[in-house]
Design an enzyme around this catalytic site. Structure first.
Site: not given
Length: 332
Positions: A24, A26-27, A29, A148, A206, A210, A214
């Site tokens: 994975g 993405g940002a 990763g 990220a 965390k 989110n 998020n």
């Protein structure tokens, strides 16, 4: 753009180079891949986004790393085309939550008897999926406070500092020793990892970040600092965190609402650090028209609330609103 060179962290003496697969890319990763590569580890990438994979195969993994333009030529495979002969000491899972099971099924040939599998996905309950594919004594769960963002296929924007908390899933001395070895590896790359006995507390904390930043920034089309400047922001965050805390009590996690809200507001609203960041869910839905991980964050709290008899009106409504927006945008 200059090519990334190996820069072994001198403080991490005699760290043995590991074979690491990032599942994975993405940002987040991308961040871990670059930092571990810079520390001299052999990093292989696996992802299901074809345009992203093609871009990295052609031009390398590119990033703005705290203002420095870097590129790393790393091997990358579509998850449906992984090389079954790859040797892996460590696999780090960074897929989207709803893509986790498909990824694990595709990379099954890469999971050997001595392969540690570390899950750093946002959200709650991922270990239930991982256990279908990985022996429990090889699984580690945790979370990360690094940030990220993706700018385009093959290119990430990486800024600021962060940390990692993790723990072996099975209470076993050998599994704990393996976890500390992974921590040494991560810290050789400056990723600030630490062993945490109460990992569920760290995961819930965390998840609160989110479940507020998020989801709310996604719905309101705002970065975190701009949301924090609004008059209702404090009350909304308190209500959401309170729902997380009530559910967490039923899993023997004591989440202090005042401390958690204070942590969110001090860190996420700061324009000099990460306040101007648009969270990953915002990027997924509003920029890339992708389905979100809402069911594994606010949605998970709503489901667990029903299970435990806890009212979660804010999390339930937010989950439905995000799903409405996904459908209105025809997200895939």
């Amino acid at each position: 753009i200059k090519e990334v060179k190996y820069t072994i962290n001198k403080k991490a003496r005699r760290i043995v180079s590991m074979n690491i697969t990032i599942a994975g890319v993405g940002a987040m990763g991308s961040r871990f891949a670059l930092m571990l590569h810079r520390a001299g580890h052999k990093v292989t990438l696996v992802d299901g986004w074809k345009e992203h994979v093609t871009a990295i195969q052609k031009d390398g993994l590119q990033a703005n790393l705290n203002g420095e333009e870097v590129v790393a030529k790393l091997p990358i495979y579509l998850q449906s085309e992984v090389d079954p002969t790859l040797s892996n000491d460590l696999i780090i899972l960074f897929t989207k939550a709803m893509q986790l099971e498909a990824m694990l099924a595709d990379i099954q040939p890469l999971i050997h008897d001595n392969t540690a599998v570390l899950c750093l996905l946002n959200g709650i309950g991922h270990e239930e999926v991982i256990e279908k594919y990985v022996p429990r004594n090889q699984i580690m769960i945790g979370n990360t406070m690094w940030t990220a963002g993706m700018e385009e296929p093959g290119r990430a924007k990486l800024f600021g500092n962060g940390s990692i908390a993790l723990k072996n899933l099975v209470a076993d001395p050998k599994a704990e020793q393996a976890a500390y070895k992974v921590i040494e590896t991560l810290n050789s790359a400056g990723l600030n990892a630490q062993y945490t006995e109460n990992i569920l507390y760290a995961i819930y904390k965390k998840a609160c970040v989110n479940g507020t930043m998020n989801s709310l920034c996604t719905l309101l089309l705002a970065n975190m600092a701009d949301f924090g400047d609004t008059t209702p922001a404090h009350n909304i965050v308190v209500k959401i965190v309170s729902e997380f805390a009530e559910v967490a009590k039923h899993e023997n996690v004591d989440l202090n609402v005042t401390e958690t809200v204070d942590y969110i507001e001090k860190n996420c609203y700061n324009r000099d650090t990460i306040g101007l960041h648009y969270p990953s869910m915002y990027q997924d839905l509003n920029e890339h028209n992708r389905l979100t991980k809402i069911d594994y964050i606010n949605g998970a709290i709503a489901r667990k609330g029903q299970q435990y008899g806890v009212d979660t009106p804010y999390c339930a409504l937010i989950t439905e609103l995000v799903h409405c927006k996904e459908q209105l945008l025809c997200a895939k």
